[in-house]
Design a protein around this motif. Structure first.
Motif, PDB file in Angstrom:
ATOM      1  N   ARG A 109      43.091  42.793  46.929  1.00 41.31           N
ATOM      2  CA  ARG A 109      42.445  42.124  45.567  1.00 41.31           C
ATOM      3  C   ARG A 109      43.333  41.147  45.157  1.00 41.31           C
ATOM      4  NH1 ARG A 109      40.793  44.945  39.992  1.00 41.31           N
ATOM      5  NH2 ARG A 109      43.248  44.812  39.721  1.00 41.31           N
ATOM      6  N   LEU A 110      42.583  39.856  44.785  1.00 40.39           N
ATOM      7  CA  LEU A 110      43.059  39.040  43.910  1.00 40.39           C
ATOM      8  C   LEU A 110      42.771  38.945  42.803  1.00 40.39           C
ATOM      9  CD1 LEU A 110      42.508  35.714  46.491  1.00 40.39           C
ATOM     10  CD2 LEU A 110      44.602  37.315  46.271  1.00 40.39           C
ATOM     11  N   ASN A 111      43.477  39.154  41.492  1.00 44.90           N
ATOM     12  CA  ASN A 111      43.170  39.436  40.228  1.00 44.90           C
ATOM     13  C   ASN A 111      42.502  38.216  39.489  1.00 44.90           C
ATOM     14  OD1 ASN A 111      44.001  42.170  40.094  1.00 44.90           O
ATOM     15  ND2 ASN A 111      46.181  41.621  39.772  1.00 44.90           N
ATOM     16  N   PRO A 112      41.695  38.265  38.672  1.00 42.46           N
ATOM     17  CA  PRO A 112      41.099  37.277  38.149  1.00 42.46           C
ATOM     18  C   PRO A 112      42.304  36.402  37.429  1.00 42.46           C
ATOM     19  CG  PRO A 112      40.901  39.159  36.767  1.00 42.46           C
ATOM     20  CD  PRO A 112      41.179  39.591  37.995  1.00 42.46           C
ATOM     21  N   ARG A 113      41.842  35.265  36.890  1.00 38.23           N
ATOM     22  CA  ARG A 113      42.996  34.281  36.481  1.00 38.23           C
ATOM     23  C   ARG A 113      42.127  33.312  35.613  1.00 38.23           C
ATOM     24  NH1 ARG A 113      42.937  32.745  41.941  1.00 38.23           N
ATOM     25  NH2 ARG A 113      42.436  30.413  42.297  1.00 38.23           N
ATOM     26  N   GLY A 114      42.542  32.809  34.733  1.00 30.48           N
ATOM     27  CA  GLY A 114      42.298  31.578  33.720  1.00 30.48           C
ATOM     28  C   GLY A 114      43.410  30.702  33.594  1.00 30.48           C
ATOM     29  N   LEU A 115      43.237  29.411  33.876  1.00 31.14           N
ATOM     30  CA  LEU A 115      44.407  28.442  33.964  1.00 31.14           C
ATOM     31  C   LEU A 115      44.009  27.200  32.726  1.00 31.14           C
ATOM     32  CD1 LEU A 115      44.982  28.099  37.563  1.00 31.14           C
ATOM     33  CD2 LEU A 115      46.088  29.456  36.258  1.00 31.14           C
TER      34      LEU A 115
END
Length: 737
Positions: free
Chosen positions: A679-685
């Motif tokens: 899994r690639l975790n969610p991210r906010g940039l």
């Protein structure tokens, strides 16, 4: 140093600032270009012109879900390469796989790094289809980028099950006089950036344009292994030379470009839950290799576009192209000091020859049309030499692929404002190859060149009719409603003389509404879609032989909604986008290679015989059945946007702060669906840029990306994972003349 010398000469040609909207507008739209017209301060959002459908059209009048950017918008959104587009366009995910980038739109595209698999999102640069290797190059001197969502089965054809991306570089500006721009900047990690272009018009009908760039920065990582490395650094340069001749109704544009990118080697670490994970040390910025690593990519591209408008208004168009892309790398495949690890000497090269012919009607009257033909040949050469504790494995495939297409699209106005659109394409695909896998080279008891354990040769043919039917209703000048059904496909291929896999196919149903409000100060796009996706291609291991290859493992259902909005009120501007994608991959029974590293371990051992790789291996404990799950590389939510405000400072001076935010939801990269390893975790940039415009010739920018210093995984390769860049910041000086 050689790259620096070459780019120094190119940069010395120009003293001008980065081209913005006005420059793109002055050039006009080429095929695939988007430009902005209108005075944003007085009239609201500028009109965006796109030509991915081979003629100039307003984005708001085209019955397709798309996001388009000119050079200024790309800079505002901090888009500097292909991977950054996922931070500015909804339903788009681009995952780092080292050798390739997995580009997926609405959960459809590329989920395998096997050289036997073709891309499912067709990416074009100046009208030339790009192979999936060597796509991490930096953008420079661009006219526009267009991201089209959903299968493009008529004008693009095969390799467009997910959508298409058109990247278009600037052409010479005829009749504009000598001009150009230059940009110089620096930032943390000792980064240095420079970019320049010069426009050299010889006459009103003939001109040149030269552009180049150079990037250099230190690695984001610290190497603590017994062997020193500089993995993750960046030293990149490139140049482009364009000649344009336009005597009356004829136009010829010739382009030659080159790119040289040195990353110092892949910067990755073992994924948690995989065999070498116990050898991870430190945090995500700590690398511990026990072998030297290196990685270098080179690309050369040449294109020639010819256009002739006849007296009848019909346009004849030809695009001819050649590309040569290469990767050379030394890899620590276990990314650690694991004594049972594997080192690898890797080379991949691909040459691409393309030719497209179009016959395009004028748009006056109730009926207009496009006819075309397409040819593409890919010559692929891969050489992989692996060493595991002195036991050598040589993998040497060589493939050739040929793609052809005949297509037509017609638009007919049934009644005023209501148009029917029908497109059809017939594509053929042929792949042939040779090569084998050999083990034991140089080891007593094996032949001197090694023993052949797998034949990588074979052949595959397929063909399919694809296309689109749409009804487009122009309710009034500010509102378009449309509904369409489209079919797309991605070719199949072969693993060996006796192992083939079938094409992927998708049927897509979509409805959308495009509108403008408040005298064009607000513009929106809303769409909903449903996709039926079959023959999903993925790398698996066949236990009886131990051979790893590509198979059609499952079907997928995908549905969702997307929305975009842009607004402009004087000096205040904003944009936002959101996409919700719900996907369902059917149940699969497979060998989970993540749990044992995925190395070549031999066929299934007979009952009672213990595992003894590579003679045999007991796969039984690693066979599992999933209960289904989301499609790979298909985030459920993607959303983001930006806001800016121009503050007048007197005279020509102004100060414009802008803030952007982009969110990409969780993605699964492997059909085991492990929350630990797959899994690639969610991210906010969060990013920002502050522009001080001194006059129309000079501006200064302060910028920052990943301002919260978010730590996140950007992709996976075998049992290793890549990471996103940390917080970066710096300043840029732009000069124009």
């Amino acid at each position: 140093m050689k790259t620096q010398s070459m780019m120094g000469g190119a940069l010395a040609l120009a003293l001008a600032a980065q081209p913005g909207i006005a420059l793109a507008q002055a050039q006009g739209a080429n095929v695939g270009d988007s430009s902005v017209t209108g005075n944003a301060d007085e009239e609201g959002v500028g009109e965006i012109i796109v030509t991915a459908q081979r003629r100039k059209e307003k984005l708001q009048d085209v019955a397709v879900s798309a996001t388009a950017f000119d050079a200024s918008a790309l800079a505002d959104k901090a888009v500097t390469n292909l991977a950054d587009l996922q931070n500015a366009s909804p339903a788009l995910s681009i995952s780092d796989g080292g050798i390739t980038q997995s580009i997926n739109i609405r959960g459809i595209g590329l989920a395998s790094n096997s050289p036997a698999v073709t891309a499912g999102v067709a990416t074009y640069v100046d009208g030339l289809f790009q192979p999936p290797i060597v796509q991490a190059n930096s953008f420079y001197d661009l006219a526009s980028v267009e991201v089209l969502r959903g299968p493009q089965g008529t004008l693009v054809g095969s390799n467009s099950t997910g959508g298409a991306i058109f990247i278009n570089t600037q052409n010479p500006l005829l009749g504009e006089g000598l001009g150009g721009y230059a940009m110089f900047g620096g930032g943390n990690y000792n980064s240095v950036q420079s970019e320049a272009a010069i426009n050299l018009p010889v006459s009103d009908t003939f001109g040149f344009r030269a552009a180049g760039f150079y990037r250099n920065r230190d690695s984001f990582y610290k190497s603590v292994g017994p062997v020193g490395n500089d993995a993750g650094k960046l030293r990149e340069g490139g140049g482009r030379f364009t000649a344009m001749w336009k005597p009356g109704s004829f136009q010829a544009v010739a382009k030659v470009s080159f790119n040289d990118r040195d990353s110092g080697g892949y910067a990755y670490r073992p994924i948690l839950g995989t065999p070498s994970a116990a050898f991870r040390v430190g945090d995500i910025r700590t690398l511990s290799y026990d072998t030297p690593v290196a990685e270098r990519q080179k690309a050369f591209q040449a294109s020639l576009e010819l256009r002739q408008e006849l007296a009848s208004g019909i346009t004849l168009r030809s695009v001819t192209g050649y590309q040569n892309k290469r990767i050379k790398a030394l890899n620590d495949l276990d990314a650690s000091t694991d004594p049972n690890g594997i080192t690898e000497d890797y080379f991949a090269g691909e040459k691409v020859y393309t030719q497209e012919i179009n016959i395009i009607s004028p748009t006056e009257g109730r009926f207009d049309w496009i006819l075309g033909g397409y040819f593409q040949r890919n010559d692929i050469d891969v050489r992989i030499f692996q060493d595991q504790s002195g036991f050598l494995t040589d993998i040497v495939p060589k493939n050739q692929r040929t793609t052809t297409g005949l297509f037509a699209q017609g638009n007919y106005e049934l009644v005023p404002g209501l148009e029917a659109q029908l497109g059809v394409r017939y594509s053929t695909y042929k792949a042939t190859g040779s090569g084998d896998v050999k083990i034991g080279r140089g080891i007593p008891g094996f032949p001197p060149e090694g023993a052949s354990v797998a034949d990588l040769g074979g052949s595959h043919k397929d063909s399919l009719a694809t296309g689109k039917f749409a009804l487009n209703w122009k309710v009034d000048p500010d509102n378009l409603l449309y509904a369409l059904v489209a079919r797309g496909y991605k070719p199949g291929g072969f693993n060996s003389p006796t192992s083939n896999f079938d094409p992927e196919r998708v049927i897509s149903y979509e409805a959308g509404w495009k509108s403008a409000f408040l005298r064009n100060r607000i513009r929106t796009q809303i769409s909903a879609f449903y996709n039926k996706y079959s023959n999903f291609q993925f790398n698996v291991v066949e236990p009886t032989t131990g051979f790893a290859g590509v198979e059609n493992i499952s079907t997928v259902e995908i549905k969702g909604v997307e929305a975009q909005v842009q607004g402009r009120f004087g000096g205040f501007g904003f944009d936002a986008n959101v996409a919700y994608v719900d996907s369902d991959l059917a149940s699969v029974t497979f060998v989970n290679t993540r749990t044992f590293g995925g190395a070549a371990l031999g066929p299934q051992c007979p009952t009672g015989t213990p595992s003894s790789p590579p003679v045999c291996f007991n796969y039984t404990p690693f066979i599992q059945t999933t209960g289904g799950g989301p499609n790979l590389y298909a985030p459920r939510w993607t959303w983001g946007g930006g806001v800016e405000y121009e503050i007048p400072l007197g005279g020509e001076m102004s100060l414009t702060p802008r803030v952007n935010y982009a969110y990409v939801g969780e993605q699964f990269t492997y059909i085991g669906y492990s929350p630990l390893s797959d899994r690639l975790n969610p991210r906010g940039l969060l990013s920002a840029i502050v522009t001080l415009r001194i006059n129309d010739k000079l501006k200064l920018e302060a910028w920052g990306t990943n301002l919260t210093n978010k730590e996140y995984v950007t992709g996976q390769l075998n049992s290793n994972e890549f990471y996103g860049a940390p917080r970066e910041y710096g300043v840029k000086l732009h000069v124009t003349f």
